[in-house]
Design a protein around this motif. Structure first.
Motif, PDB file in Angstrom:
ATOM      1  N   LEU A 271       0.845  -1.203   0.000  1.00  0.00           N
ATOM      2  CA  LEU A 271       0.000   0.000   0.000  1.00  0.00           C
ATOM      3  C   LEU A 271       0.879   1.251   0.000  1.00  0.00           C
ATOM      4  N   HIS A 272       1.879   1.215   0.856  1.00  0.00           N
ATOM      5  CA  HIS A 272       2.802   2.344   0.988  1.00  0.00           C
ATOM      6  C   HIS A 272       3.435   2.674  -0.371  1.00  0.00           C
ATOM      7  N   LEU A 273       3.903   1.659  -1.082  1.00  0.00           N
ATOM      8  CA  LEU A 273       4.542   1.892  -2.391  1.00  0.00           C
ATOM      9  C   LEU A 273       3.512   2.316  -3.437  1.00  0.00           C
ATOM     10  N   LEU A 274       2.366   1.686  -3.365  1.00  0.00           N
ATOM     11  CA  LEU A 274       1.318   1.942  -4.360  1.00  0.00           C
ATOM     12  C   LEU A 274       0.901   3.411  -4.374  1.00  0.00           C
ATOM     13  N   PHE A 275       0.804   4.008  -3.187  1.00  0.00           N
ATOM     14  CA  PHE A 275       0.361   5.394  -3.132  1.00  0.00           C
ATOM     15  C   PHE A 275       1.446   6.351  -3.613  1.00  0.00           C
ATOM     16  N   ARG A 276       2.681   5.873  -3.671  1.00  0.00           N
ATOM     17  CA  ARG A 276       3.759   6.691  -4.220  1.00  0.00           C
ATOM     18  C   ARG A 276       3.990   6.395  -5.691  1.00  0.00           C
ATOM     19  N   HIS A 277       3.634   5.193  -6.104  1.00  0.00           N
ATOM     20  CA  HIS A 277       3.872   4.771  -7.501  1.00  0.00           C
ATOM     21  C   HIS A 277       2.582   4.153  -8.041  1.00  0.00           C
ATOM     22  N   PRO A 278       1.628   4.979  -8.495  1.00  0.00           N
ATOM     23  CA  PRO A 278       0.321   4.439  -8.905  1.00  0.00           C
ATOM     24  C   PRO A 278       0.419   3.400 -10.030  1.00  0.00           C
ATOM     25  N   SER A 279       1.503   3.435 -10.829  1.00  0.00           N
ATOM     26  CA  SER A 279       1.601   2.455 -11.926  1.00  0.00           C
ATOM     27  C   SER A 279       1.740   1.023 -11.396  1.00  0.00           C
ATOM     28  N   LEU A 280       2.098   0.893 -10.134  1.00  0.00           N
ATOM     29  CA  LEU A 280       2.233  -0.431  -9.537  1.00  0.00           C
ATOM     30  C   LEU A 280       0.903  -1.193  -9.570  1.00  0.00           C
ATOM     31  N   ARG A 281      -0.180  -0.424  -9.535  1.00  0.00           N
ATOM     32  CA  ARG A 281      -1.501  -1.065  -9.580  1.00  0.00           C
ATOM     33  C   ARG A 281      -1.642  -1.912 -10.845  1.00  0.00           C
ATOM     34  N   ASP A 282      -1.257  -1.334 -11.997  1.00  0.00           N
ATOM     35  CA  ASP A 282      -1.387  -2.079 -13.269  1.00  0.00           C
ATOM     36  C   ASP A 282      -0.501  -3.322 -13.254  1.00  0.00           C
ATOM     37  N   ASP A 283       0.696  -3.175 -12.692  1.00  0.00           N
ATOM     38  CA  ASP A 283       1.591  -4.343 -12.638  1.00  0.00           C
ATOM     39  C   ASP A 283       0.950  -5.463 -11.816  1.00  0.00           C
ATOM     40  N   LEU A 284       0.382  -5.081 -10.669  1.00  0.00           N
ATOM     41  CA  LEU A 284      -0.153  -6.109  -9.771  1.00  0.00           C
ATOM     42  C   LEU A 284      -1.433  -6.737 -10.309  1.00  0.00           C
TER      43      LEU A 284
END
Ligand code: HEM
Length: 421
Positions: A271-284
């Motif tokens: 969650l911590h990383l996701l809110f700093r790097h929104p593109s992580l959502r697409d990867d996950l």
């Protein structure tokens, strides 16, 4: 040296200007600058407050993990060499002080215990859990998705892995909340810088936890079960000499604690990383890319920041001379950001060519036995969570709280909100 072992912005060029203090709020939030400076200036340094030699470079950490004869795990779980106070020892004596935990024993006992787990904790058993991980994930999210806000640690990140382990070991669901609390007691018992009353309370919790698992193992002697605890009990007679009841009971205890707090931390850190790097959502959310994204999260955040060893002889490592009996922290998190091993070590780059080299699960004989389960749980749970909570964002009225243990990285609470259906 051609590579750069650390970034250290604002680097003053001298370690004396930097205090290693992983319990301070600033370093709980970001321990990485200090570690980068250490890798560059003094890759193995002595942290007096903890009486620990901290090993920070990737190659040196590997050396520690691979040489288990020199760097012993026996008794290394405690965060201090100081003996427990008499009041704590008196409480512990009411339990099973001799109970071995796989994570803190050396061969040959380690080989015997690990051999038993490997036989019973098979890839088939893990694969069979996948539909249950999916179902528990759905059930948990259904429980709060209409609320539009929640503390995801409390509602999701700890119940999920704990319920999965409950099913694995055949622990009744009603007991899980208690086991969660007692597991934290067991972990916090190792932390020496707490007030005496808290240490006594953590010792009481530890004894209760030991008794719980000894009883559960004894029950399976009378009435065999086909859960993992039953399989451990059944397999134990294959060993010569067979493991005792207390030795067996240490296994579900250790695996239940090691297997849930770490996954909880990994979810919080995502969650911590996701809110700093929104593109992580697409990867996950892309099943082909998710596994590499998960490895990258583990590399960057290292839920177990480091674990301990004790030297069995004088040894030189990373330019430092350690005496026999020195307590060593193999700093996985620092190694995982070593610029001599990983290009652009602080960048989140799922799919990076060197991504599989991280050591967030350790290395050598103590390599995490639950890594395949952890990977499967994260690969199932994270996309499901993100798909069912659209517009997921940090809560506006409450901030996340970091975890207390100094060798862990994760959150005690992580309030978020989303657009409810
Ligand atoms: C993201 C999740 C996880 C992380 C980051 C993690 C990390 C680690 C690390 C770094 C070690 C090495 C310890 C050492 O060298 O001293 C380890 C060992 C271990 N882990 Fe995990 N772990 C995770 C999940 C799990 C799960 C799900 C289980 C159980 C179901 C588990 C059970 C264990 C056990 C029993 C050991 C000790 C193995 C031995 O000493 O031979 N872990 N883990």
């Amino acid at each position: 040296m051609v590579c750069d072992p650390g970034r250290a912005p604002g680097d003053t060029g001298s370690l004396t200007a930097v205090e290693f203090d992983p319990t301070s709020p600033a370093q709980r939030e970001d321990p990485f600058d200090v570690l980068a400076l250490a890798r560059r200036e003094q890759p193995v340094f002595y942290a007096g407050t903890f009486d620990l030699w901290v090993v920070t470079r990737y190659e040196d950490v590997l050396e520690v993990l691979k040489d288990h004869r020199t760097f012993s795990s026996a008794g290394a779980l405690k965060s201090s060499p100081a003996p427990y106070p008499p009041e704590v020892l008196a409480v512990l004596a009411e339990g099973y002080p001799e109970m071995p935990y796989i994570i803190e024993v050396d061969p040959p006992l380690h080989d015997r215990i690990r051999g038993l787990v490997t036989k019973a904790f098979t890839p088939r058993r893990i694969a069979a859990l996948e539909p249950r991980v999916r179902a528990i994930t759905d059930e948990l999210v259904t429980g709060f998705e209409r609320d539009g806000s929640a503390d995801l640690i409390e509602r999701f990140a700890w119940p999920l892995p704990l319920r999965v382990l409950g099913e694995l070991f055949g622990v009744p669901e009603d007991d899980l909340g208690r086991l969660h609390r007692l597991g934290l007691d067991w972990l916090l018992l190792q932390q020496h810088d707490l007030p005496l009353e808290r240490r006594i309370a953590h010792a009481r919790g530890t004894v209760e936890l030991q008794r719980y698992f000894v009883r559960a193992v004894e029950e399976r002697l009378d009435r065999p079960t086909d859960d993992l605890m039953g399989a451990l009990v059944a397999e134990r007679t294959e060993l010569d000499p067979p493991l005792s009841i207390v030795e067996i009971a240490g296994l579900p205890l250790d695996l239940t604690v090691a297997g849930h707090v770490t996954v909880t931390r990994a979810i919080g850190s995502t969650l911590h990383l996701l809110f700093r790097h929104p593109s992580l959502r697409d990867d996950l959310c892309d099943s082909a890319r998710a596994p590499q994204a998960i490895e990258e999260i583990l590399r960057l955040e290292s839920p177990a920041q480091g674990l301990f060893r004790i030297t069995t002889r004088p040894v030189e490592i990373g330019g430092a001379k350690l005496p026999e009996g020195a307590r060593v922290m193999a700093h996985f998190a620092s190694a995982n950001r070593d610029g001599c091993r990983f290009e652009r070590p602080d960048a989140l780059e799922p799919g990076r060519p060197d991504g599989s080299r991280h050591i967030a699960f350790g290395k050598g004989i103590h390599f995490c036995i639950g890594a395949p389960l952890a990977r499967m749980e994260l690969a199932v749970a994270l996309p499901a969570l993100l798909e069912r909570l659209p517009g997921l964002r940090p809560a506006e009225d409450a901030a996340p709280e970091r975890e207390e243990l100094f060798f862990a990285r994760g959150f005690r609470s992580f309030p978020v909100s989303w657009d409810p259906p």
